[in-house]
Scaffold this active site. Structure first.
Site, PDB file in Angstrom:
ATOM      1  N   ASP A 282       0.809  -1.231   0.000  1.00 15.03           N
ATOM      2  CA  ASP A 282       0.000   0.000   0.000  1.00 15.03           C
ATOM      3  C   ASP A 282       0.842   1.281   0.000  1.00 15.03           C
ATOM      4  OD1 ASP A 282       1.069  -0.239   2.487  1.00 15.03           O
ATOM      5  OD2 ASP A 282      -0.770   0.118   3.586  1.00 15.03           O
ATOM      6  N   GLU A 283       2.085   1.177  -0.396  1.00 18.27           N
ATOM      7  CA  GLU A 283       2.985   2.306  -0.191  1.00 18.27           C
ATOM      8  C   GLU A 283       4.106   2.306  -1.233  1.00 18.27           C
ATOM      9  OE1 GLU A 283       6.009   3.377   3.409  1.00 18.27           O
ATOM     10  OE2 GLU A 283       4.333   2.070   3.817  1.00 18.27           O
TER      11      GLU A 283
END
Length: 439
Positions: free
Chosen positions: A121-122
DNA sequence: TCTGGGGTCCTAGGACCC
DNA sequence: TCTGGGGTCCTAGGACCC
């Protein structure tokens, strides 16, 4: 104010009037908000605006509505329920998380090839080469956020700055669903008032030690001399923290190199120590780890076993073999001896709560065949008690493993395996979650 | 009533070699 | 004739990150 801070609604007219001075800030840190929980709310509209948690025994992700009650990722489920009576626990759609994460990253790639994916997610983006096509970094950040919101439906926070560390700090401050651009001319003004916890490498222990020394903000940390930090935290950690608080970060955006270890673990609840439990669990873990090694065409020399007892006390035993291995049965045998040694050294412990197996000291697999035979006599003395892998046995096992791998590729994991490779009831973690975590 | 799974990096002491 | 220093590898434990 030196820091340009927009929440959610950013209009491009505002942008063009502010962005020219930030020419040096070309690093973006993009971070999906409460990722698993946001996906669940996207998939099921009845969950929107409600406090929800993904997980069960432990909270894997909490929606912002739940966070208002103090619910946090990593928290035991019972504690989360205590804090928030209305909390809804939802089952994890782990494959969907992976799909959504991949879609978001593909949006990033529409703007720049320089994307460093840090986790599901990053990611960091270096947009230095993209400004001619898409405008200033801040405009790119706004466009990325808008596309992710409109095309995928997920909230994304972005920090824009001159270095990776600053960009990451900025995205954390921007959450939820925000955008912060740190003007290179005013970095100190941005950093100084922030709490030390926002610095990468400051966890609970370091934070406590620094608080005890009267250091609470990044500004105070920057004023503290490097010698003091080293004496407080050790050489490496002290130096690293000193550099980051002084705003020195020379890391560049790059794709990560090959991994340095491969491991797997299984939480068991509280279980009496029995031979069967150990054998069965290590069989399962060894099968997973060796399979992943072979899939990556890697082998490793060092085998590490971790045994966690009640009260979270854990012990590790490791052994470095003369050659790298990737065969399932050999890994299981070595792991079994290590686990027995760890348990024998802690006989007063009645119960174990977790077993972990990991292989490190990795090298490409092709060297495996070259370095045979394995049954050399010049083993390190400390390994004298370990049974040594034998060359001809190893070659045979390697062939069998390859056949098992091929069948599994065609018909799935469950199609074939060693009798020991299945974990009975104890495994409450879905297979998809393990696959997700492997990334 | 202590809670998941996958990783990285650092430290300190000991063995060993030159 | 038992004293020096430097480097590398290994093991166990710990902090931290996502």
């Amino acid at each position: 104010m030196a820091v340009v801070h927009w929440k959610t609604n950013v209009c491009s007219t505002t942008l063009s009037s502010v962005t020219p001075p930030v020419s040096g800030a070309t690093i973006l840190h993009a971070d999906l908000d409460a990722f698993y929980a946001s996906v669940e709310q996207l998939l099921d509209p009845s969950l929107r605006d409600r406090p929800i948690a993904v997980g069960g025994g432990v909270v894997l992700a909490a929606s912002y509505e739940a966070r208002r009650f103090g619910v946090r990722a990593g928290m035991p489920g019972w504690r989360a329920r205590q804090l928030c009576g209305d909390l809804r626990f939802v089952g994890g759609h782990f494959r969907r998380y992976q799909q959504f994460g991949d879609e978001v990253v593909s949006v990033f790639h529409d703007f720049t090839p320089r994307v460093e994916r840090v986790s599901i997610d990053e990611a960091f983006l270096d947009v230095a080469g993209a400004v001619h096509l898409f405008g200033a970094p801040a405009e790119i950040a706004a466009a990325v956020r808008q596309r992710v919101r409109e095309e995928i439906g997920l909230p994304l926070s972005v920090g824009v700055a001159r270095t990776k560390h600053l960009a990451k700090v900025a995205s954390q401050v921007a959450k939820p669903d925000g955008l912060i651009v740190v003007d290179p001319a005013h970095e100190r003004a941005f950093l100084d008032p922030l709490p030390i916890r926002l610095i990468r490498g400051v966890g609970p222990t370091t934070e406590r030690r620094l608080h005890e020394a009267g250091i609470h903000t990044i500004g105070q940390l920057a004023e503290t001399g490097s010698p003091i930090l080293r004496s407080l935290l050790g050489d490496a950690a002290g130096a690293k923290l000193g550099a980051l608080s002084a705003n020195i970060d020379t890391r560049i955006v790059q794709t990560p190199g090959p991994s340095k270890s491969v491991g797997s673990q299984a939480a068991l609840g509280r279980r009496q120590v029995t031979r069967e439990l150990i054998r069965e669990t290590l069989g399962y873990l060894g099968d997973r780890v060796a399979g992943r090694l072979r899939k990556a065409h890697m082998a490793g020399r060092t085998v590490t076993v971790r045994v966690r007892f009640a009260q979270l006390r854990s012990v590790t035993r490791s052994s470095t073999l003369p050659v790298a291995i990737s065969t399932t049965l050999t890994l299981i045998e070595v792991a079994d001896q290590l686990a027995r040694s760890a348990i024998a050294d802690n006989q007063w412990e009645q119960e174990i709560t977790l077993l972990a197996v990991s292989v490190s000291n990795l090298c490409p697999e092709h060297s495996l065949q070259l370095e045979l035979p394995l049954d050399r006599t010049d083993l390190p003395r400390t390994q004298g008690h370990l049974r040594r892998p034998r060359a001809e046995v190893e070659v045979g096992r390697w062939g069998v493993d390859r056949s098992v791998d091929a069948i599994r590729d065609k018909f799935g994991r469950a199609a074939v395996g060693y009798a020991t490779s299945v974990l009975s009831g104890a495994d409450r973690v879905p297979e998809e979650f393990r696959e997700l975590a492997e990334r």
